[in-house]
Design a protein around this motif. Structure first.
Motif, PDB file in Angstrom:
ATOM      1  N   UNK A 176       0.826  -1.205   0.000  1.00 51.82           N
ATOM      2  CA  UNK A 176       0.000   0.000   0.000  1.00 51.82           C
ATOM      3  C   UNK A 176       0.859   1.252   0.000  1.00 51.82           C
ATOM      4  N   UNK A 177       0.625   2.117   0.974  1.00 51.48           N
ATOM      5  CA  UNK A 177       1.420   3.332   1.083  1.00 51.48           C
ATOM      6  C   UNK A 177       1.670   3.652   2.548  1.00 51.48           C
ATOM      7  N   UNK A 178       2.732   4.397   2.770  1.00 55.43           N
ATOM      8  CA  UNK A 178       3.092   4.824   4.124  1.00 55.43           C
ATOM      9  C   UNK A 178       3.081   6.346   4.145  1.00 55.43           C
ATOM     10  N   UNK A 179       2.463   6.912   5.170  1.00 57.73           N
ATOM     11  CA  UNK A 179       2.373   8.361   5.308  1.00 57.73           C
ATOM     12  C   UNK A 179       3.232   8.811   6.468  1.00 57.73           C
ATOM     13  N   UNK A 180       3.906   9.919   6.260  1.00 61.00           N
ATOM     14  CA  UNK A 180       4.682  10.541   7.324  1.00 61.00           C
ATOM     15  C   UNK A 180       4.245  11.995   7.399  1.00 61.00           C
ATOM     16  N   UNK A 181       3.755  12.417   8.562  1.00 60.10           N
ATOM     17  CA  UNK A 181       3.323  13.800   8.773  1.00 60.10           C
ATOM     18  C   UNK A 181       4.187  14.378   9.883  1.00 60.10           C
ATOM     19  N   UNK A 182       5.007  15.358   9.509  1.00 63.12           N
ATOM     20  CA  UNK A 182       6.005  15.895  10.433  1.00 63.12           C
ATOM     21  C   UNK A 182       5.787  17.390  10.653  1.00 63.12           C
ATOM     22  N   UNK A 183       5.650  17.840  11.902  1.00 54.90           N
ATOM     23  CA  UNK A 183       5.535  19.275  12.161  1.00 54.90           C
ATOM     24  C   UNK A 183       6.829  19.989  11.774  1.00 54.90           C
TER      25      UNK A 183
END
Length: 64
Positions: A18-25
């Motif tokens: 699938x996919x991997x999400x990275x959300x970084x401030x």
């Protein structure tokens, strides 16, 4: 009332299932854009499970 502004670096990487999400401030939009440019300039993949970030990755500003 004070408006708060948050900036996030959003990276989406395709992985085997699938996919991997990275959300970084990030501290600012300028810093976020520089980090994104550095990530996009990486010519190889990070690993078999985490290839380089696709062009769809972006910096997002959220005001609250």
């Amino acid at each position: 009332m004070t408006t708060l502004t948050f900036v996030y670096l959003i990276l989406a990487s395709p992985v085997r299932d699938g996919s991997a999400w990275s959300i970084t401030p990030m501290p600012s939009m300028a810093v976020c854009q520089q980090v994104l440019a550095d990530v996009r300039s990486h010519t190889g993949s990070w690993s078999d499970d985490s290839p380089r970030a696709p062009a769809a990755s972006y910096c997002k500003e959220v005001k609250q």
